[in-house]
Structure formats: C-alpha cells, structure tokens
Write an enzyme that holds these catalytic residues in place. Structure first.
Site, PDB file in Angstrom:
ATOM      1  N   CYS A   1       0.999  -0.961  -0.467  1.00  0.00           N
ATOM      2  CA  CYS A   1      -0.166   0.094   0.180  1.00  0.00           C
ATOM      3  C   CYS A   1       0.795   1.316  -0.334  1.00  0.00           C
ATOM      4  CB  CYS A   1      -0.657   0.006   0.641  1.00  0.00           C
ATOM      5  SG  CYS A   1      -0.277   0.580   2.454  1.00  0.00           S
TER       6      CYS A   1
ATOM      7  N   HIS B   1       5.491  -5.242   9.219  1.00  0.00           N
ATOM      8  CA  HIS B   1       5.476  -7.015   9.235  1.00  0.00           C
ATOM      9  C   HIS B   1       5.596  -7.981   7.654  1.00  0.00           C
ATOM     10  CE1 HIS B   1       2.745  -5.932  12.955  1.00  0.00           C
ATOM     11  NE2 HIS B   1       4.125  -6.284  12.931  1.00  0.00           N
TER      12      HIS B   1
ATOM     13  N   GLU C   1      -0.166  -1.005  16.344  1.00  0.00           N
ATOM     14  CA  GLU C   1      -0.992   0.628  15.993  1.00  0.00           C
ATOM     15  C   GLU C   1      -2.063   1.306  16.803  1.00  0.00           C
ATOM     16  OE1 GLU C   1      -3.945   1.309  12.809  1.00  0.00           O
ATOM     17  OE2 GLU C   1      -2.700   0.536  11.831  1.00  0.00           O
TER      18      GLU C   1
ATOM     19  N   THR D   1      -6.183   0.412  11.318  1.00  0.00           N
ATOM     20  CA  THR D   1      -6.672   1.157   9.839  1.00  0.00           C
ATOM     21  C   THR D   1      -7.235  -0.082   9.030  1.00  0.00           C
ATOM     22  OG1 THR D   1      -4.259   1.259   9.860  1.00  0.00           O
ATOM     23  CG2 THR D   1      -5.381   3.000   9.568  1.00  0.00           C
TER      24      THR D   1
END
Length: 720
Positions: A13, A40, A125, A166
């Site tokens: 992304c 990751h 996160e 997210t």
C-alpha cells in the site's frame, strides 16, 4: 489449472511503499535503526538490514545519538521523548492514515471525551494510538465492547468518540457501533479504516467467490494479511497463506481449475512475482487456456494468463471521515438517528483531478508534506510540487496546523491517496505578479540558477527569468558563472506567458540605485570626508573608486606611502578600501581621492627618528646622471649627489660606483623641513670615524609607507 485470477490491489500500500523508500534513503546517509519492525514482513526487513537499517526491539537497544526511523505503525509521545533524550535523530515513517488517527485522538482527549479504539490491543498500531489518547478503551468486537464499557464506562451519558485500527474489518466496526448507539447517547464516530485495506478486503471477498482455491501472500505476523485469509476462508474452502514461494503446495494446487491470488499490504512485489512464476511452471504441464483476456497485471510472468475479474477490479468508492460536528448530532434517543453506514455515505466526498481543495498541513518531512483534506484519502504534496524556488525550505512555506490551498494532481482510490500540488496554483499567482512587476516597473528578487552563452537565468518565485549578458551588471567578457547561487534584484522587461518567456535586467536596477546614490553623494560631498569605496578599474596612473554612485580617481601617488610603480601591484578590481576626498569639481563631475593616512606619514616618522649628522645604512633605489636616490625608510628617500659619492676620485656618473639595490652607509648632511628634502653623503664618511654599533639602520616592515612626493620633489630640484 485453467485460470489464475489476481486481485488488482494486491501488494504494497502507499504507507508501506513510503516507509520503505524513507528507510532506503535514510540508510544512504549511514546506519540507522527502526523502533520495532518497520513493516510486518521478514523478507523486506531482511533486505533493509542488508542496507544498514537495523531493527531494535526497544529504545534501550538503540545507541545514543543514532538515527531512528519511526515505523509505519507509529509511536507514542513517550517514545518520541525518550528518543530525544538520547539525542537521536528521528525520521518519521508513520503511515499518514495512522498519523491522522493520532491527531484525531489527541483532539478527542483535549475535548474531554473517552476514546474507543476498535482493534487488536496488542497490535503496535493500536498501542501507539493509545499513547496519543487520554482516557481510552480498546475493544475487538461487540461482545468485548459490551463487557469492557459496561464495567469501565457505566454512565450512558459519557461522551464517547469511536475510531478504528486502519486494518479493521468494517463488519466488526458496524457491530460495535450498533452497540454504542443503543447504550450511549453522546457518541461520535470516525471512519479511520484505511481505504486501501477496505478495497483489498472487498476484492478478497469477490475473489473467493470466483475461484476454487485462494493463495494469500504475506507474512504470517501481518494482521492485514491474516485478515485477508480469514475473509477468503469464509467464502472459499481452500485458502493457502504463503509467506513465499516455498510455502506453495504445488501438488495440491494442481487439482484446481481456477486459483485466486491476493496479497497483504506488506507483501513485496518480488515475492508476488516469485509465486506467479512458480504457478506458471506448474501450468506449463497442464491444459492450455481456452480464452484470452487482454487485461493483465504487470506482475504476471511471461506465459501465464492472469484474468482480472471485472467484479474485483471495479473501483471501491472512498468515504469521508465523519466530522465531530456531524457526529455530535447523532444520539441513541433520536428517533430519526441514522445508521453508521448512512452517516458515512452522507459525508462521502469525491475528489477529481484538477480540483482546487483546501486542507490542513498535518506533517512535514524531507520528501513530502502531508495534508489533512477531511476525506478518507490521505493527501500529500511531494517536495517537488511544493515550490520551484531553490532557496526555500518546506518549513519556510508551510507550518504544521496551517491551512493550505492545493491543486489535485492525481486521485488513487486503490491506495486511498491524493497527490497534491501547491506550486501549480502558485505559478498562476506568480505569473500575475511578474506581469504586474513589468507594468509597474517594480523591482523583484531572485536567485541565479544557471548561466549560458547569452546570459544567465534567475529564478523568481520559481519562474525562470532570462537576463542577457549585457543586462547582467557585469563588465564585458566577465564570467557569468560567478553570479550562480547569488541573490539579485532585477526589473522585468518582457513577459510572454503563452511562450513562457520572461526577460529581465539586473543592470537597470543597478543604474537606478547608482543614480540615487550619486545624487546623495554629490549633495553631501566635502573635502576631507571619508568613504568606504570599491575599486572599479585600474590604470597605470591610478585607480577609479566608487564611493557611492560616483567614481573618484586616486592617483598612484595617493594610493600608498610606499613607492608604487603600478596600482595593480597593490589593488584589484572589487577591493574595498578607505578613501578621503582631496578635492572635487561638481560641474566637471570630478573627484580626487586619497588613501594615505596622515598618522602613517613616513616624513613624520623620519623627522622623529633621524637628525643631521647621523650615519645610517640606506638602499640605492634609483640612479640619475646627477646622483643616486637612496631609501632611508619606506616613503622617504634622500639624494646622494654625484659629488658626494666618492672621496678618493672624481666620477662622471653614479653607476660607475653604485648600482640599484645596493646597500651603503651614508651621512645625513642636510634636512629641508619645508620642502621635505634630505641630502646624503658617502664622501663625508671619509672624514668620519668608521661606523660602529651607533650606526642607525632602516626600520623594519612595520615602518610607514612610501611617499612619492619626496622623491619627485628632489628629482625636480636636482634637475633644476
């Protein structure tokens, strides 16, 4: 195997691509560390490690003064402060979508509300998001929400603000929000799911319905990859989670006619390609394809047919984050309350290329400026699209929290990003400024960025202005390159926007400045007034010096107390020197200047040091038919008349006995204080005792400078 169907948005992304690029660029400047795993994926972090990007499990593992990259998942304020205390240089690679949540929960906390985070509380996160929030609760699903909030937030009037990890699924969010709507009357919702994640999950659902088996590529520690595998497993009986090509069970895959391929956001392109290559090898021994589909992915190896299912490829529309004002209007007690999805659709906003949009500067880095547009998409301005002015830093143009108007260059619904440009809008404004400067004859300022045969190019607010060599302000034949990287003031003389041509003149500004300075100088000039001048040109007889728009002439005899044969021996064009006015003529526009300081007058030095009758050592500096001039000290010469050179015989010319540069002992026989003349004699020494320690010598280098008046006067007198 008949077909290999690939999800269009598989792989990196925007946030991951950005982080890897930042890490690679940072490593070029030397070894660096990441606070935790950058992304990751072990293959990617291994690749980065080979380039000098080392992974640290905690702040305690990072040496003081190191360069540290904040990973895509972000970090808490406490971690930032701890790194600063260790003197570390921080390079922030936090995903813009995650950074947006940090700003959001910080604002929520400032407004005294409780933050509810829907996500995995052990995910890095989510841990970072909690660090930026005040009072917060993390829940995974509706059941956990009911259990935790009933215990921690029993009051139904407690103001809640809901955000999501997210990578969270929209179904889990919907279920949680349904619970909040029923139990709490003061709740606001923010859709913080990454648009790229949402699209990837939607494609995975459609893909799983179209195939007999699905290969999900990505690291098994990646939450978004595991979620893709779970989504596919809900709709397809066979799902293979492969970290790389070695995880492919080729014998099992041979039994299926149609296989789908998707990949998590942290799966690199080369691993996806390796998987496709392996699939191609197996396909070569099987039945040929019955149909040809022209739309193929770039990752497809030669010989493999990868069909992009139209249902999978259809764009998924972006949804806008609900504003706090809109969300505050929704309460559980309102009979007309909208559903969570309805609120998202109501606040939907579509951006198109070429559109003007205003946002808030969220962050500034060496590569880009992140802009919060109030939409689901993450807006960013590449540094190259911020300005064309080479002298301006990003921080000089924008500040975090400030409002900025931008131009939409490209909308990427797949990644959920919007590329913006500030300079596109500024260019229009600057062209208008340039045209106005020409019409009003205003002075503008820019930086010289290049030179060519015809002149130089000056960047004025990013607009290239050509300045012909004749208008550069430099003398004819001078090197134009000497002006590069210097700031220059100029006037615009020609503008042709259609041809994007602008011509300017530095000389015109210099002329105006010089004219104003000249008028001021002539109005205030007086004899004896001192100036700091600049040498403009040199001749054999003197130097022309600019004292402020006016050139005065300093004769060679006025340049120094020392003997000067050529002004170029002691001065260069461009030198700054102190001068004073000897005389001037306003009508003739002439000024006579001097450089010699009265305090350094060598005649004063001589009269304070020597007397008539002193025996001294001198150097012969010039031979004349009537005698020899000898330097007593720099700036003071004495004359040895031809009759005073030899004691034992009569000579016709001085060069029969003496030569220039020769050092001899002489006696001072006379000093004319009015005419500043000194008479010397070698012959007189024949009637004196031999010189001893009492012999006076010429002072050293710190002596006063030469005064040409003495020698000139003596020559004139002797000639008579």
């Amino acid at each position: 195997m008949k077909k290999l169907i690939a999800a269009k948005s598989a792989g990196f992304c925007y946030g991951v691509s950005r982080a890897i690029k930042i890490a690679e660029e940072t490593a070029k400047r030397g070894p660096c560390y990441t606070l935790g795993s950058l992304i990751h994926n072990k293959a990617v972090t291994g690749m980065l490690s080979g380039k000098g990007v080392h992974e640290a499990g905690g702040i305690e593992e990072i040496p003081e003064g190191s360069t540290v990259i904040i990973r895509t998942h972000g970090a808490s304020p406490d971690e930032y402060e701890a790194l600063e205390r260790k003197g570390c240089t921080i390079v922030d690679a936090t995903c813009p979508d995650v950074a947006k949540i940090h700003r959001l929960v910080k604002d929520i906390s400032a407004r005294g509300r409780v933050t509810v985070i829907i996500g995995d509380e052990d995910h890095p996160e989510v841990r970072a998001i909690r660090g930026w929030s005040g009072r917060s609760v993390t829940v995974k699903d509706a059941q956990e929400a009911q259990r935790k909030l009933s215990a921690l937030v029993p009051d139904p009037l407690t103001p809640l603000s809901v955000v999501q990890q997210t990578t969270e699924s929209r179904e889990a969010v919907q279920n949680c929000c349904n619970f909040f709507k029923k139990q709490y009357t003061n709740t606001e919702y923010f859709d913080t799911i990454c648009n790229a994640t949402f699209r990837r999950q939607e494609e995975a659902r459609v893909l799983a319905d179209c195939v007999q088996a699905v290969i999900v590529i990505g690291d098994k520690t990646s939450a978004n990859t595991r979620r893709l595998a779970e989504i596919c497993a809900e709709r397809c009986a066979v799902v293979i989670h492969a970290e790389n090509v070695n995880d492919l069970p080729m014998s099992k895959l041979a039994d299926f006619g149609t296989i789908g391929v998707t990949a998590g956001a942290s799966a690199p392109e080369w691993i996806i390609k390796e998987v496709c290559d392996k699939m191609t090898e197996g396909m070569d021994a099987m039945e040929n394809f019955d149909e040809k589909v022209p739309d193929t992915e770039e990752m497809t190896p030669q010989g493999a047919e990868v069909v992009i299912d139209p249902a999978v490829s259809e764009p998924v529309e972006a949804r806008e984050t609900i504003t706090p004002e809109a969300a505050a209007e929704v309460t559980a007690g309102d009979e007309t309350a909208e559903t969570f999805d309805q609120m998202l659709e109501k606040n939907m906003r579509t951006l198109t290329t070429g559109q003007k949009i205003t946002g808030i500067v969220a962050s500034i880095s060496a590569a880009e400026v992140t802009v919060d547009l109030g939409t689901k998409q993450s807006g960013y301005i590449p540094i190259a699209e911020l300005t064309d002015d080479p002298d301006v830093k990003p921080e000089d143009i924008v500040q975090v929290g400030s409002e900025i108007e931008t131009y939409v260059m490209r909308v990427n619904d797949v990644e959920g990003t919007v590329m913006l440009s500030k300079k596109r809008l500024d260019t229009v404004k600057y062209w208008e400024m340039i045209e106005k400067a020409k019409d009003d004859k205003e002075v503008v300022e820019g930086t010289v960025i290049e030179d060519n045969k015809g002149g130089i190019v000056v960047s004025v607010k990013g607009i290239r202005v050509f300045v012909p060599a004749s208008q550069s302000g430099l003398p004819k034949g001078a090197e134009m390159s000497s002006l590069i990287k210097t700031k220059q003031k100029l006037k615009i003389t020609e503008v042709n926007r259609a041809r994007r041509r602008v011509v300017g003149s530095i000389r015109a500004v210099q002329y105006s400045q010089r004219k104003n300075a000249s008028e001021a100088t002539w109005a205030e000039i007086e004899v004896g007034k001192k100036y700091r001048g600049v040498v403009k040109s040199l001749t054999s007889y003197g130097a022309f010096i600019d004292i402020g728009g006016v050139d005065g002439m300093a004769h060679v005899s006025e340049l120094s107390w020392k003997r000067v044969r050529n002004p170029a021996d002691i001065l260069s064009v461009g030198d700054e020197i102190d001068v004073y006015v000897i005389s001037f003529d306003k009508e003739a526009k002439r000024i006579s200047l001097g450089c010699k300081s009265a305090s350094e007058n060598p005649w004063t030095k001589f009269t304070n040091t020597y007397n008539i009758g002193d025996v001294i050592s001198v150097k012969i500096v010039k031979l004349m038919p009537f005698g020899a001039f000898a330097e007593i000290l720099p700036g003071v010469d004495g004359l040895i008349h031809v009759s005073q050179i030899s004691a034992d015989r009569r000579i016709g010319k001085p060069d029969e006995v003496l030569s220039e540069g020769q050092t001899v002992n002489v006696k001072i026989t006379n000093i004319d204080f009015d005419k500043k003349k000194v008479s010397l004699s070698i012959r007189a020494l024949a009637f004196e005792p031999a010189p001893s320690e009492e012999l006076k010598s010429v002072p050293g280098e710190d002596a006063v400078v030469y005064d040409t008046e003495t020698a000139a006067a003596q020559e004139d007198s002797s000639a008579e």
